[in-house]
Design an enzyme around this catalytic site. Structure first.
Site, PDB file in Angstrom:
ATOM      1  N   CYS A   1     -32.905  33.479  14.963  1.00 20.44           N
ATOM      2  CA  CYS A   1     -31.990  33.874  13.888  1.00 20.44           C
ATOM      3  C   CYS A   1     -32.163  33.586  12.441  1.00 20.44           C
ATOM      4  CB  CYS A   1     -30.411  33.875  14.347  1.00 20.44           C
ATOM      5  SG  CYS A   1     -29.803  34.658  15.868  1.00 20.44           S
TER       6      CYS A   1
ATOM      7  N   GLU B   1     -29.649  32.805  10.208  1.00 22.39           N
ATOM      8  CA  GLU B   1     -28.739  31.579   9.908  1.00 22.39           C
ATOM      9  C   GLU B   1     -29.358  30.182  10.183  1.00 22.39           C
ATOM     10  OE1 GLU B   1     -28.176  34.494  11.438  1.00 22.39           O
ATOM     11  OE2 GLU B   1     -26.254  35.194  10.853  1.00 22.39           O
TER      12      GLU B   1
HETATM   13  N1  THU Z   1     -30.066  38.160  14.257  1.00 22.22           N
HETATM   14  C1  THU Z   1     -29.821  37.216  13.395  1.00 22.22           C
HETATM   15  O1  THU Z   1     -30.942  36.655  12.570  1.00 22.22           O
HETATM   16  N2  THU Z   1     -28.516  36.547  12.917  1.00 22.22           N
HETATM   17  C2  THU Z   1     -27.754  37.032  13.558  1.00 22.22           C
HETATM   18  O2  THU Z   1     -26.484  36.355  13.549  1.00 22.22           O
HETATM   19  C3  THU Z   1     -27.424  38.248  14.740  1.00 22.22           C
HETATM   20  C4  THU Z   1     -28.922  38.397  15.104  1.00 22.22           C
HETATM   21  C5  THU Z   1     -31.177  38.658  14.668  1.00 22.22           C
HETATM   22  C6  THU Z   1     -31.695  37.978  15.876  1.00 22.22           C
HETATM   23  C7  THU Z   1     -32.943  39.106  16.259  1.00 22.22           C
HETATM   24  O3  THU Z   1     -34.047  38.673  15.659  1.00 22.22           O
HETATM   25  C8  THU Z   1     -32.413  40.390  15.374  1.00 22.22           C
HETATM   26  O4  THU Z   1     -31.409  39.829  14.925  1.00 22.22           O
HETATM   27  C9  THU Z   1     -31.777  41.326  16.390  1.00 22.22           C
HETATM   28  O5  THU Z   1     -30.627  40.830  17.427  1.00 22.22           O
END
Ligand code: THU
Length: 153
Positions: free
Chosen positions: A64, A66
Site C-alpha cells: 500500500c 501508506e
Molecule cells: N491500497 C493502498 O495503497 N492503500 C490503501 O489503504 C488501500 C489500498 C492499494 C493496494 C492495491 O495496490 C490497490 O490499492 C488496490 O487494492
C-alpha cells in the site's frame, strides 16, 4: 515537499498533503488493480513524506501507499518519527462509489505512530469529495503494546 515546517490542522497543510499524495499517486505501480494510490504524512516536525502503492504478480506481495510514506518518514527522522496528519489520494480507471480510505492494516500502521487518536486522515471520494476523519474514529480500540515491555532496541 514543503521546505518550511507545516503545522497540523490548517487548510494550507491539508492542501499540501493532498497535493503530495496526488503527486505520489501518479508514480504508483498499480499493474493489477489500476488503482493508483498516493499517501502523504505530515511528521511532528512539520515535514511531508509521500509514498505510492507497488503491486506484484504474486498479489499478496503488493504494498500500500501508506507504509511507503511512513517508511520515508522513519528513514528521514529515525525512531522519533511521529505522524501529525495524513492524506490519501487515489486515481482509478474504475469509478467506485465509495471513498478510497486507508485499509485496515494501514489504519493500524498509522495508529502506531500517530501523535494521538485525533490525528486527521483526509481521503477522497470520486465526484470529487473529501472526508477528514480522525484515526481514532477510523480505528477504534487499536491494538497496542506497551513499548516499555519490548526488548531494548
Ligand atoms: N491500497 C493502498 O495503497 N492503500 C490503501 O489503504 C488501500 C489500498 C492499494 C493496494 C492495491 O495496490 C490497490 O490499492 C488496490 O487494492
Amino acid at each position: 515537499m514543503a521546505t518550511e515546517p507545516l503545522s497540523a490542522g490548517s487548510d494550507r497543510t491539508r492542501e499540501a498533503l493532498l497535493a503530495a499524495a496526488r503527486q505520489a499517486a501518479a508514480s504508483a505501480y498499480a499493474s493489477r488493480s489500476g488503482v493508483h494510490v498516493g499517501a502523504a504524512v505530515l511528521s511532528a516536525t512539520g515535514r511531508i513524506y509521500a509514498g505510492c502503492n507497488v503491486e506484484n504478480a504474486a498479489f499478496p506481495l503488493g504494498n500500500c501507499a501508506e507504509p511507503a510514506a511512513i517508511a520515508a518518514g522513519v528513514l528521514a527522522e529515525g525512531g522519533a518519527f511521529r505522524i501529525a496528519e495524513v492524506a490519501v489520494w487515489a486515481d482509478t480507471v474504475a469509478a467506485p462509489c465509495f471513498p478510497i480510505s486507508p485499509c485496515g492494516g494501514c489504519r493500524q500502521r498509522i495508529s502506531e505512530l500517530a501523535l494521538g487518536p485525533g490525528v486527521l486522515v483526509h481521503f477522497t471520494w470520486p465526484g470529487p469529495g473529501l472526508s477528514s476523519v480522525a484515526i481514532g474514529e477510523l480505528l477504534p480500540f487499536a491494538f497496542r503494546m506497551d513499548p516499555r515491555a519490548a526488548p531494548p532496541p
